[in-house]
Design a protein around this motif. Structure first.
Motif, PDB file in Angstrom:
ATOM      1  N   PRO A   1       0.828  -1.210   0.000  1.00  0.00           N
ATOM      2  CA  PRO A   1       0.000   0.000   0.000  1.00  0.00           C
ATOM      3  C   PRO A   1       0.860   1.258   0.000  1.00  0.00           C
ATOM      4  O   PRO A   1       2.062   1.204   0.291  1.00  0.00           O
TER       5      PRO A   1
ATOM      6  N   HIS B   1      -0.951   4.438   4.035  1.00  0.00           N
ATOM      7  CA  HIS B   1      -1.769   3.292   4.447  1.00  0.00           C
ATOM      8  C   HIS B   1      -0.948   2.257   5.216  1.00  0.00           C
ATOM      9  O   HIS B   1      -1.470   1.215   5.578  1.00  0.00           O
TER      10      HIS B   1
ATOM     11  N   SER C   1     -10.246   3.240   4.571  1.00  0.00           N
ATOM     12  CA  SER C   1      -9.423   4.431   4.445  1.00  0.00           C
ATOM     13  C   SER C   1      -9.310   5.163   5.773  1.00  0.00           C
ATOM     14  O   SER C   1     -10.272   5.370   6.480  1.00  0.00           O
TER      15      SER C   1
ATOM     16  N   ARG D   1      -6.969   1.976   8.572  1.00  0.00           N
ATOM     17  CA  ARG D   1      -6.497   0.638   8.215  1.00  0.00           C
ATOM     18  C   ARG D   1      -5.566   0.053   9.254  1.00  0.00           C
ATOM     19  O   ARG D   1      -5.570  -1.124   9.516  1.00  0.00           O
TER      20      ARG D   1
END
Length: 312
Positions: A97, A101, A306, A309
């Motif tokens: 990611p 993230h 979002s 995470r």
């Protein structure tokens, strides 16, 4: 222009068919862009061990149906095994990611270290698999056609799906994905029309994973599966029409990030197949990190989505 997080609009074309059909004239189809047409990402909640057990069970069941030993049995068994493996996501597929993230190096140092260790380990394994494929099968180490193929398949797949072109989808998609699309097209009402348009890329497409799963024992055995995950950040539009009128709320350009999985097969004595689309996956998270043998610490938890995470 609307902006959606990865996969937020997955399955939107299905939900559109259940909305009230407030309409305007269909003439706007020629002047406005069509809206998002996304695949639902494939689940990866099972561990590699569970995936391998299921794979072996399927292969064993197919082999048990074969009659008697001999070359015919071995050929059929090899073909059956190749078909099964081609429909599976190869073990240890890791999609890194973006930095925002990942676990924070300042507030979640332990998880960040675990994350980076597993990421580097899997990248090294992928590198070795490609090197061995080059050594044993004379495969090119770097596929220059990978990103262009992914982008072309991505556009052609959604265009074919929107217009209900089953024949094109059979050449573009893997078996399971093709049947999913075909079932949706068959169940589509005859008075419903879709038009999909690709508007452009928002950033350069990137290869997130590229590995070779070799089914043979070494040099000379050509049976292998090549798999790649390509990140595509694009702007797409979709228009839905019902009885010649455009459904209100469709037709807005939407930015979408997708992780498209491509695969191709090589069989002994048979030319390598072209790239096909297996489906889509999501970014990897801490649940997958722990599946690689790192036990969770007491009190640890992860929240997908979002912004949260890596929340604890």
């Amino acid at each position: 222009m609307a902006s959606l997080p990865p996969f937020a609009a997955a399955g939107r074309i299905l939900s559109l068919s259940h909305r009230p059909t407030s309409t305007t004239t269909i003439t706007t189809l020629s002047t406005r862009s069509p809206c998002l047409l996304l695949l639902r990402p494939q689940t990866r909640s099972i561990t590699d061990e569970q995936r391998a057990e299921r794979q072996i069970s399927r292969m064993t069941a197919r082999a048990d149906k074969l009659e008697g030993p001999g070359a015919s049995m071995r050929t059929n068994q090899s073909t059956a095994m190749m078909e099964e493996v081609a429909e599976l996501l190869l073990p240890s597929t890791f999609v890194t990611p973006p930095f925002f993230h990942r676990p924070s190096i300042f507030t979640d140092t332990k998880n960040r270290i675990q994350f980076e260790w597993v990421r580097i380990k899997i990248k090294a394994q992928d590198l070795v698999s490609r090197y061995l494929a080059r050594l044993w099968h004379s495969d090119p180490f770097i596929r220059k056609d990978l990103i262009p193929s992914a982008e072309a398949l991505h556009r052609n797949m959604y265009t074919a799906y929107a217009r209900g072109d089953v024949d094109s989808l059979s050449r573009i998609c893997s078996r399971d994905l093709y049947h999913t699309f075909r079932n949706r097209i068959v169940s589509r009402p005859s008075n419903v029309q879709f038009s999909w348009k690709f508007s452009g890329y928002n950033s350069k497409s990137r290869i997130m994973s590229h590995k070779v799963g070799m089914l043979g024992q070494g040099k000379g055995d050509e049976n292998s599966i090549r798999q790649a995950v390509v990140r595509i950040d694009s702007t797409q539009t979709l228009i839905k029409g019902v009885d010649g009128k455009v459904v209100k709320g469709t037709g807005e350009p939407t930015r979408t990030v997708e992780y498209i999985v491509l695969s191709k097969r090589r069989r002994e004595g048979v030319p390598e197949t072209p790239w096909t689309v297996w489906g889509t996956v999501e970014e990897s998270g801490m649940d997958e990190i722990r599946a690689h043998g790192i036990p969770p610490t007491a009190g640890d938890s992860t929240v997908s989505g979002s912004g949260g995470r890596w929340a604890r």
